[in-house]
Motif scaffolding. Structure first.
Motif, PDB file in Angstrom:
ATOM      1  N   LEU A 198       0.872  -1.168   0.000  1.00  0.00           N
ATOM      2  CA  LEU A 198       0.000   0.000   0.000  1.00  0.00           C
ATOM      3  C   LEU A 198       0.915   1.226   0.000  1.00  0.00           C
ATOM      4  CD1 LEU A 198      -2.901   0.966   0.064  1.00  0.00           C
ATOM      5  CD2 LEU A 198      -2.819   0.853   2.561  1.00  0.00           C
ATOM      6  N   VAL A 199       0.976   1.914  -1.140  1.00  0.00           N
ATOM      7  CA  VAL A 199       1.917   3.015  -1.335  1.00  0.00           C
ATOM      8  C   VAL A 199       1.137   4.325  -1.469  1.00  0.00           C
ATOM      9  CG1 VAL A 199       3.726   3.928  -2.844  1.00  0.00           C
ATOM     10  CG2 VAL A 199       3.517   1.456  -2.496  1.00  0.00           C
ATOM     11  N   ASP A 200       1.545   5.312  -0.712  1.00  0.00           N
ATOM     12  CA  ASP A 200       0.940   6.632  -0.794  1.00  0.00           C
ATOM     13  C   ASP A 200       1.097   7.163  -2.218  1.00  0.00           C
ATOM     14  OD1 ASP A 200       1.057   9.719  -0.630  1.00  0.00           O
ATOM     15  OD2 ASP A 200       0.272   9.124   1.338  1.00  0.00           O
ATOM     16  N   ASP A 201       0.073   7.811  -2.731  1.00  0.00           N
ATOM     17  CA  ASP A 201       0.114   8.354  -4.099  1.00  0.00           C
ATOM     18  C   ASP A 201       1.326   9.250  -4.324  1.00  0.00           C
ATOM     19  OD1 ASP A 201      -2.130   7.099  -5.102  1.00  0.00           O
ATOM     20  OD2 ASP A 201      -3.481   8.754  -4.614  1.00  0.00           O
ATOM     21  N   ARG A 202       1.732   9.989  -3.307  1.00  0.00           N
ATOM     22  CA  ARG A 202       2.871  10.902  -3.452  1.00  0.00           C
ATOM     23  C   ARG A 202       4.182  10.151  -3.641  1.00  0.00           C
ATOM     24  NH1 ARG A 202       1.414  13.943   1.934  1.00  0.00           N
ATOM     25  NH2 ARG A 202       1.044  11.761   2.327  1.00  0.00           N
ATOM     26  N   ARG A 203       4.230   8.867  -3.277  1.00  0.00           N
ATOM     27  CA  ARG A 203       5.463   8.086  -3.389  1.00  0.00           C
ATOM     28  C   ARG A 203       5.388   7.035  -4.492  1.00  0.00           C
ATOM     29  NH1 ARG A 203       8.075   6.280   1.739  1.00  0.00           N
ATOM     30  NH2 ARG A 203       9.820   6.439   0.327  1.00  0.00           N
ATOM     31  N   ARG A 204       4.288   7.039  -5.237  1.00  0.00           N
ATOM     32  CA  ARG A 204       4.084   6.019  -6.266  1.00  0.00           C
ATOM     33  C   ARG A 204       5.198   6.014  -7.313  1.00  0.00           C
ATOM     34  NH1 ARG A 204      -1.471   5.622  -9.427  1.00  0.00           N
ATOM     35  NH2 ARG A 204      -1.556   7.571  -8.310  1.00  0.00           N
ATOM     36  N   ASP A 205       5.577   7.186  -7.823  1.00  0.00           N
ATOM     37  CA  ASP A 205       6.626   7.236  -8.856  1.00  0.00           C
ATOM     38  C   ASP A 205       7.939   6.644  -8.352  1.00  0.00           C
ATOM     39  OD1 ASP A 205       4.876   8.372 -10.671  1.00  0.00           O
ATOM     40  OD2 ASP A 205       5.546  10.431 -10.280  1.00  0.00           O
ATOM     41  N   ALA A 206       8.315   6.967  -7.119  1.00  0.00           N
ATOM     42  CA  ALA A 206       9.549   6.424  -6.547  1.00  0.00           C
ATOM     43  C   ALA A 206       9.449   4.912  -6.396  1.00  0.00           C
ATOM     44  CB  ALA A 206       9.846   7.076  -5.203  1.00  0.00           C
ATOM     45  N   PHE A 207       8.283   4.428  -5.996  1.00  0.00           N
ATOM     46  CA  PHE A 207       8.089   2.986  -5.843  1.00  0.00           C
ATOM     47  C   PHE A 207       8.207   2.283  -7.200  1.00  0.00           C
ATOM     48  CE2 PHE A 207       5.444  -0.827  -5.573  1.00  0.00           C
ATOM     49  CZ  PHE A 207       5.974  -1.433  -4.445  1.00  0.00           C
ATOM     50  N   VAL A 208       7.568   2.838  -8.212  1.00  0.00           N
ATOM     51  CA  VAL A 208       7.625   2.250  -9.556  1.00  0.00           C
ATOM     52  C   VAL A 208       9.068   2.241 -10.069  1.00  0.00           C
ATOM     53  CG1 VAL A 208       6.910   2.590 -11.968  1.00  0.00           C
ATOM     54  CG2 VAL A 208       5.224   2.781 -10.123  1.00  0.00           C
ATOM     55  N   ARG A 209       9.815   3.321  -9.827  1.00  0.00           N
ATOM     56  CA  ARG A 209      11.223   3.351 -10.231  1.00  0.00           C
ATOM     57  C   ARG A 209      12.027   2.273  -9.521  1.00  0.00           C
ATOM     58  NH1 ARG A 209      10.402   8.859 -10.022  1.00  0.00           N
ATOM     59  NH2 ARG A 209      11.338   9.002  -7.959  1.00  0.00           N
ATOM     60  N   ALA A 210      11.791   2.095  -8.224  1.00  0.00           N
ATOM     61  CA  ALA A 210      12.529   1.086  -7.451  1.00  0.00           C
ATOM     62  C   ALA A 210      12.228  -0.322  -7.963  1.00  0.00           C
ATOM     63  CB  ALA A 210      12.176   1.196  -5.969  1.00  0.00           C
ATOM     64  N   VAL A 211      10.972  -0.603  -8.271  1.00  0.00           N
ATOM     65  CA  VAL A 211      10.621  -1.913  -8.818  1.00  0.00           C
ATOM     66  C   VAL A 211      11.254  -2.096 -10.190  1.00  0.00           C
ATOM     67  CG1 VAL A 211       8.726  -3.395  -9.598  1.00  0.00           C
ATOM     68  CG2 VAL A 211       8.505  -2.127  -7.461  1.00  0.00           C
ATOM     69  N   GLY A 212      11.273  -1.045 -10.987  1.00  0.00           N
ATOM     70  CA  GLY A 212      11.928  -1.101 -12.291  1.00  0.00           C
ATOM     71  C   GLY A 212      13.407  -1.428 -12.175  1.00  0.00           C
ATOM     72  N   GLU A 213      14.075  -0.827 -11.192  1.00  0.00           N
ATOM     73  CA  GLU A 213      15.492  -1.128 -10.959  1.00  0.00           C
ATOM     74  C   GLU A 213      15.681  -2.594 -10.581  1.00  0.00           C
ATOM     75  OE1 GLU A 213      17.221   1.589  -8.159  1.00  0.00           O
ATOM     76  OE2 GLU A 213      16.438   3.333  -9.237  1.00  0.00           O
ATOM     77  N   LEU A 214      14.806  -3.108  -9.709  1.00  0.00           N
ATOM     78  CA  LEU A 214      14.878  -4.528  -9.341  1.00  0.00           C
ATOM     79  C   LEU A 214      14.693  -5.418 -10.562  1.00  0.00           C
ATOM     80  CD1 LEU A 214      12.814  -4.588  -6.029  1.00  0.00           C
ATOM     81  CD2 LEU A 214      15.267  -5.002  -6.278  1.00  0.00           C
TER      82      LEU A 214
END
Length: 75
Positions: free
Chosen positions: A21-37
């Protein structure tokens, strides 16, 4: 149908199936981190996939929702 196939529609072994459950304000950072993984995992046999965003109540099991409703009602 095996549990993995029920969740993903694919019958391959899963290392991890998790929900975050990711806050909307942190969604882009989360998507980038998953992309890096996912990029880091390419040389291995590990495939990283992601879906969402999902509505928050999709994270609760029916019995948890029912219990929470009783607690809110003071039951």
């Amino acid at each position: 149908m095996a549990p993995a196939a029920e969740l993903t529609g694919r019958s391959v072994p899963q290392l991890l199936n998790a929900a975050y459950l990711v806050d909307d304000r942190r969604r882009d950072a989360f998507v980038r981190a998953v992309g890096e993984l996912a990029r880091d995992a390419r040389p291995s046999a590990v495939e990283v996939t992601m879906s969402g965003p999902w509505i928050p109540y999709s994270f609760a099991r029916p019995e948890e929702v029912e219990c929470a409703a009783h607690q809110e009602a003071g039951a």
